[in-house]
Design a protein around this motif. Structure first.
Motif, short mmCIF file in Angstrom:
data_model
loop_
_atom_site.label_atom_id
_atom_site.label_comp_id
_atom_site.label_asym_id
_atom_site.label_seq_id
_atom_site.Cartn_x
_atom_site.Cartn_y
_atom_site.Cartn_z
N ALA A 79 67.91 46.93 -53.14
CA ALA A 79 68.83 48.01 -53.49
C ALA A 79 68.11 49.35 -53.49
N ALA A 80 66.86 49.36 -53.99
CA ALA A 80 66.08 50.60 -54.02
C ALA A 80 65.76 51.08 -52.60
N ALA A 81 65.44 50.14 -51.71
CA ALA A 81 65.13 50.50 -50.33
C ALA A 81 66.36 51.08 -49.63
N GLN A 82 67.53 50.56 -49.92
CA GLN A 82 68.76 51.08 -49.34
C GLN A 82 69.04 52.50 -49.83
N ASP A 83 68.73 52.74 -51.09
CA ASP A 83 68.89 54.10 -51.62
C ASP A 83 67.91 55.06 -50.96
N GLU A 84 66.70 54.59 -50.72
CA GLU A 84 65.68 55.43 -50.07
C GLU A 84 66.13 55.82 -48.67
N GLU A 85 66.76 54.90 -47.98
CA GLU A 85 67.22 55.19 -46.62
C GLU A 85 68.25 56.32 -46.65
N LYS A 86 69.12 56.30 -47.63
CA LYS A 86 70.15 57.33 -47.74
C LYS A 86 69.53 58.70 -48.03
#
Length: 215
Positions: A79-86
């Motif tokens: 979930a944190a990695a997905q936020d970083e992508e955004k």
């Protein structure tokens, strides 16, 4: 010896209650208490085997808990990695975030495969514990009959031997089913290792990359 007995006896009672008629055939304690000291010593090996079987069940249960915690952390990292992508400010940062997402997804899939294997192993170890219980009871029977304890002649050795043989056959069958789970776990781990290496290489070209958390 006393420490082993204190640990094993409560488990014997639980197993006898849980097993019911299956693998739960016991030698009456009243007969065993009549055994001479020398005969009791002969029971130590099967008693220790029972204690080791208890340890293996405990470890299998602990591994399930450890993997459950690791899986929870992996989902959080995903979930944190997905936020970083955004929030990625440039193409390079976005690429790193995408690799982190792929690594996290592969980690989750691997841990799920590992947990399936863990659960299957726990079931086999639990069954192995019942076999150790059956083996211990057979040893108790043989000891009472060898010592000619009154009442032991009424017990039928074939029944005790039969429950042990049946249990060991069930364990063998259970171990055979582990092969598929083990193969899936290995494949999932190899897939995760590939994604982890790609992420590490992109972030400082090192296995010790701060972006990669080792299990």
């Amino acid at each position: 010896m006393k420490r082993t007995v204190k640990r094993v006896l409560p488990v014997l009672l639980l197993l006898a209650a849980a097993c019911g008629p299956r693998y739960g055939l016991r030698v009456p304690d009243a007969l065993v208490t009549k055994l001479p000291y020398e005969s009791r010593i002969e029971l130590l090996e099967s008693e220790n085997d029972l204690a080791l079987a208890i340890d293996r069940v405990d470890e299998a249960s602990n591994e399930i808990l450890r993997t459950r915690d690791a899986l929870r952390r992996a989902k959080t990292r995903q979930a944190a990695a997905q936020d970083e992508e955004k929030r990625a400010p440039d193409a390079t940062s976005r690429e790193v975030a995408q690799l982190a997402i792929e690594e996290a997804r592969a980690r989750v899939e691997y841990l799920r495969a590992k947990q399936r294997l863990n659960v299957a192993k726990q079931e086999v170890e639990a069954l192995s514990l019942r076999c150790a219980f059956a083996r211990f009871e057979l040893a108790r029977l043989e000891a009472t009959r060898k010592a000619k304890v009154e009442g032991s002649e009424k017990l039928e050795p074939k029944k005790y031997e039969g429950q042990l043989s049946e249990c060991e056959a069930a364990v063998k069958a259970g171990q055979a089913t582990l092969e598929a789970d083990s193969a899936q776990e290995k494949t999932a781990r190899e897939g995760w290792e590939v994604k982890k290496s790609a992420l590490a290489k992109k972030t400082f070209d090192a296995r010790a990359s701060p972006y990669v958390e080792n299990l």
